[in-house]
Design a protein around this motif. Structure first.
Motif, short mmCIF file in Angstrom:
data_model
loop_
_atom_site.label_atom_id
_atom_site.label_comp_id
_atom_site.label_asym_id
_atom_site.label_seq_id
_atom_site.Cartn_x
_atom_site.Cartn_y
_atom_site.Cartn_z
N VAL A 158 21.81 29.12 -52.28
CA VAL A 158 21.90 27.91 -51.48
C VAL A 158 20.84 27.96 -50.38
CG1 VAL A 158 23.37 26.50 -50.01
CG2 VAL A 158 24.37 27.76 -51.92
N ALA A 159 20.11 26.88 -50.24
CA ALA A 159 19.15 26.71 -49.13
C ALA A 159 19.27 25.29 -48.61
CB ALA A 159 17.73 27.00 -49.58
N SER A 160 19.01 25.11 -47.30
CA SER A 160 19.23 23.81 -46.66
C SER A 160 18.02 23.39 -45.84
CB SER A 160 20.47 23.85 -45.75
OG SER A 160 21.62 24.18 -46.49
N PHE A 161 17.85 22.08 -45.80
CA PHE A 161 16.84 21.46 -44.93
C PHE A 161 17.57 20.84 -43.74
CE2 PHE A 161 14.98 17.49 -43.49
CZ PHE A 161 13.68 17.84 -43.22
N PRO A 162 17.09 21.01 -42.53
CA PRO A 162 15.84 21.68 -42.09
C PRO A 162 16.07 23.10 -41.61
CG PRO A 162 16.69 20.33 -40.33
CD PRO A 162 17.68 20.22 -41.44
N GLU A 163 17.25 23.68 -41.83
CA GLU A 163 17.54 25.01 -41.29
C GLU A 163 16.65 26.07 -41.90
OE1 GLU A 163 21.73 25.98 -41.26
OE2 GLU A 163 22.24 23.85 -41.46
N ASP A 164 16.50 26.04 -43.24
CA ASP A 164 15.79 27.13 -43.92
C ASP A 164 14.33 26.80 -44.18
OD1 ASP A 164 18.24 28.45 -44.00
OD2 ASP A 164 18.79 27.46 -45.88
N ALA A 165 14.00 25.53 -44.42
CA ALA A 165 12.61 25.15 -44.71
C ALA A 165 12.46 23.66 -44.50
CB ALA A 165 12.23 25.55 -46.13
N SER A 166 11.22 23.25 -44.20
CA SER A 166 10.93 21.83 -44.02
C SER A 166 9.95 21.31 -45.06
CB SER A 166 10.35 21.58 -42.61
OG SER A 166 9.17 22.35 -42.42
N GLU A 167 9.44 22.21 -45.94
CA GLU A 167 8.53 21.82 -47.00
C GLU A 167 9.20 22.06 -48.35
OE1 GLU A 167 5.69 20.41 -46.52
OE2 GLU A 167 5.61 20.64 -44.34
N GLN A 168 8.78 21.27 -49.33
CA GLN A 168 9.41 21.36 -50.64
C GLN A 168 9.19 22.72 -51.27
OE1 GLN A 168 8.89 18.00 -53.31
NE2 GLN A 168 8.58 19.39 -55.04
N GLU A 169 7.95 23.20 -51.26
CA GLU A 169 7.65 24.48 -51.90
C GLU A 169 8.40 25.62 -51.23
OE1 GLU A 169 3.75 27.25 -53.03
OE2 GLU A 169 3.51 25.34 -52.00
N THR A 170 8.44 25.58 -49.90
CA THR A 170 9.14 26.64 -49.16
C THR A 170 10.64 26.58 -49.42
OG1 THR A 170 7.46 26.40 -47.44
CG2 THR A 170 9.43 27.67 -46.88
#
Length: 624
Positions: free
Chosen positions: A555-567
């Motif tokens: 599980v990963a979330s925006f914007p906590e973990d990344a703000s770019e699609q690739e990241t």
């Protein structure tokens, strides 16, 4: 005739007034006689043993005064006859005693049999012989006199006058009728017969003109008029011949113009339908052409849905709530047209004798004419086009042919649009599982990230991997592996929302986009999906380590973990790798440092040194 009527009215008025005067005289005579008889009760009593013997003598006497009396009785207060002019009635109860003994004052009335007087007996004049309340009501005197001779004579004279007047009037009417028949009716009838023949087209007939009276002059004028009409008829025949030729040419011109208009409409329809492959835009163009060019105020397009029902996809007028309504095959005119694969035309929808149910209307009205035209392609029903006008029998045979051609073109365009949509769908759908493929996944992720950035809302991503899938393929075969992937995908599809996107990332890996979902909510969704796969009985496989197919989830979330699609993809991949390292069949949220784990072989950090002493190890991750 008016004088006769006036004479009848005058005689009637005279008879009525005379009869009224005779009745008044009879009333006065009857009242005087009653007063006379009542006065005999006050005479001195010669014989106390037989009181009022004078009354009995008066009642049976044959004096001139009593000859016109038909009935003369004295009644007791209880209605019994004390004295009567008719013998044998004494002591009996009078049949009309209730009316006669009623406490009413002295009355005189005219009846069919004559004049009747009812006079109460008693009062102060009887106080010498009777005492107390008994003296106030001692009995009743009834006197009925027969109709006076004068009245009967007047009625006879009046009836004779009436009969004479009616006979005279009848003779007068008969003489008048004969005169009219001989000198007016018969000549008019002959002239009318001549006029009727002329009216039927025989302009060579002529009326007889005998004498110099008004009818003869009228016949002569009529003959002159017929002569003029004959000459005008000749001219009219020539004119009609020329007009017939002109009308024929105009009719041919109109037919040519209609054909040109139809060809122009078909060209515009073909051009509009071929200009787009989107069904919505195509329906809008067809609706505009039908409403504007054909002047059809009510129109709808129906397509067959996945359930085999006819569903309204577009309707005019707009905003009537008919879009989305469904009809079964054979239901109403539209269903009947689809079932028979031919047009169904109802000249009058309000006529229930056609055998169709009342649910014929598709956004229209309950009156007028309705045409249901099926859209066929290779003998397959794609839908139905419904045309409705408020007029009864509002479609001509030529319009039926034109609309049939429009429906055929629309069917071809709908088939092309569906093939295009299916082709586009295939380019964005995984052929094995039926969910979105990797291309569509990244298009959706880009759109959802842009929306989340614009509205400052969270978004989470799940990456799912089937545990020990290579062992499953090696032990059970690739066909079983494909079937397991389809079953896992079916379980996942039923556990996500409609706004979520489930896609195959590659191999046995799947991804789920969760718009407007933070980390905590995404972890709950991941745990729900993991348990759903674990609890599905059809995913039990004996060759798996746990005897059942399981999945690992990152599980990963925006914007906590990344703000770019690739990241963001790299972060969720690292979280999935952490679940694999943690023993599989678990859900792991991304934490900083997961992406640079020395055992991880993909992502933007794979080129870094793999020395674990160089990088911090996240909490809960075992050291390799």
């Amino acid at each position: 005739m008016p004088g006769l009527i006036v004479a009848l009215l005058g005689a009637g008025y005279f008879w009525r007034e005379t009869r009224r005067a005779v009745q008044d005289a009879a009333h006065r005579e009857a009242l005087a006689l009653a007063e006379f008889i009542a006065s005999t009760f006050t005479l001195p009593q010669a014989d106390p043993a037989h009181p009022h013997s004078a009354v009995a003598e008066v009642l049976v006497s044959d004096t001139r005064l009593l000859r016109s009396v038909a009935e003369l009785r004295v009644l007791t207060p209880d209605g019994r006859i004390r004295w009567s002019r008719q013998r044998g009635e004494e002591g009996t109860l009078h049949p009309d005693s209730a009316r006669l003994t009623a406490p009413t004052p002295e009355t005189a009335r005219s009846a069919k049999e004559g004049t009747e007087v009812v006079r109460p007996l008693g009062g102060p004049e009887c106080a010498d012989c009777h005492t107390g309340e008994q003296a106030q009501r001692l009995g009743v005197l009834q006197v009925r006199m027969s109709e006076p001779m004068l009245s009967r004579q007047l009625s006879s004279v009046f009836h004779g006058a009436i009969v004479s007047t009616l006979v005279f009037g009848l003779m007068l009417v008969l003489a008048t009728w004969l005169s009219l028949h001989l000198f007016l009716t018969r000549p008019l009838r002959r002239l009318t017969a001549i006029m009727r023949r002329a009216e039927e087209g025989d302009l060579l007939v002529r009326a007889e003109t005998r004498g110099t009276d008004e009818l003869s002059r009228l016949g002569s004028a009529f003959n002159q008029m017929l002569a003029r009409l004959t000459s005008m008829k000749v001219e009219e025949i020539d004119t009609h011949r020329d007009l017939a030729l002109t009308k024929e040419k105009l009719a041919l011109k109109e037919k040519l113009e209609e054909r040109i208009t139809e060809l122009s409409l078909l060209f515009d329809v073909a051009h509009s339908l071929n200009a787009t492959l989107e069904l919505g835009e195509m329906f809008e163009r067809i609706t505009r052409l039908v409403v504007e060019r054909l002047k059809i105020p009510n129109f709808s397009i129906m397509l067959t849905n996945a359930d085999g029902l006819l569903e309204i996809r577009s309707a005019w007028p707009l905003h009537r709530g008919s879009e989305g309504l469904t009809f079964a095959m054979g239901e109403g005119a539209c269903g009947r047209a689809a079932e028979l694969r031919r047009a169904v035309y109802l000249p009058d929808v309000s006529d229930r004798s056609s055998g169709f149910a009342k649910r014929n209307l598709v956004g229209g009205t309950d009156h007028g004419s309705l045409l249901a035209m099926p859209m066929l392609h290779m003998d397959v029903v794609l839908g139905v086009m419904n045309f409705q006008r408020p007029e009864v029998a509002g479609f001509s045979p030529e319009e039926l042919e034109l609309l049939m051609a429009v429906a055929d073109q629309a069917a071809t365009a709908v088939k092309n649009a569906r093939l295009h949509a299916e082709t586009v769908q295939l380019t964005m759908t995984d052929p094995l599982t039926g969910v979105a493929n990797r291309r569509h996944l990244f298009m959706r992720m880009e759109a959802e990230l842009a929306r989340a950035q614009r509205y400052s809302t969270p978004m989470s991503v799940l990456m799912i991997d089937v545990d020990h899938f290579k062992r499953l393929n090696d032990s059970e075969g690739h066909r079983t592996g494909d079937e397991i992937l389809r079953r896992v995908c079916d379980v996942l599809k039923t556990r996500v929302r409609k706004v979520d996107t489930l896609a195959r990332y590659g191999g046995e890996e799947f991804m789920v986009l969760l718009p407007q979902t933070a980390r905590e909510g995404a972890l709950e969704v991941g745990e729900k999906l993991r348990r759903a796969v674990l609890e599905t009985a059809s995913l039990a496989v004996a060759t798996q380590p746990t005897g059942h197919v399981t999945i690992s989830i990152g599980v990963a979330s925006f914007p906590e973990d990344a703000s770019e699609q690739e990241t963001l993809v790299d972060c969720v991949d690292a979280a999935l790798y952490a679940s694999k390292r943690g023993g599989r069949n678990k859900v792991s949220a991304y934490e900083p440092g997961m992406e640079i784990h020395p055992g991880r072989e993909r992502g933007p950090h794979t080129t870094r040194p793999a020395d674990s002493s160089t990088f911090p190890i996240p909490p809960g991750v075992a050291k390799a």
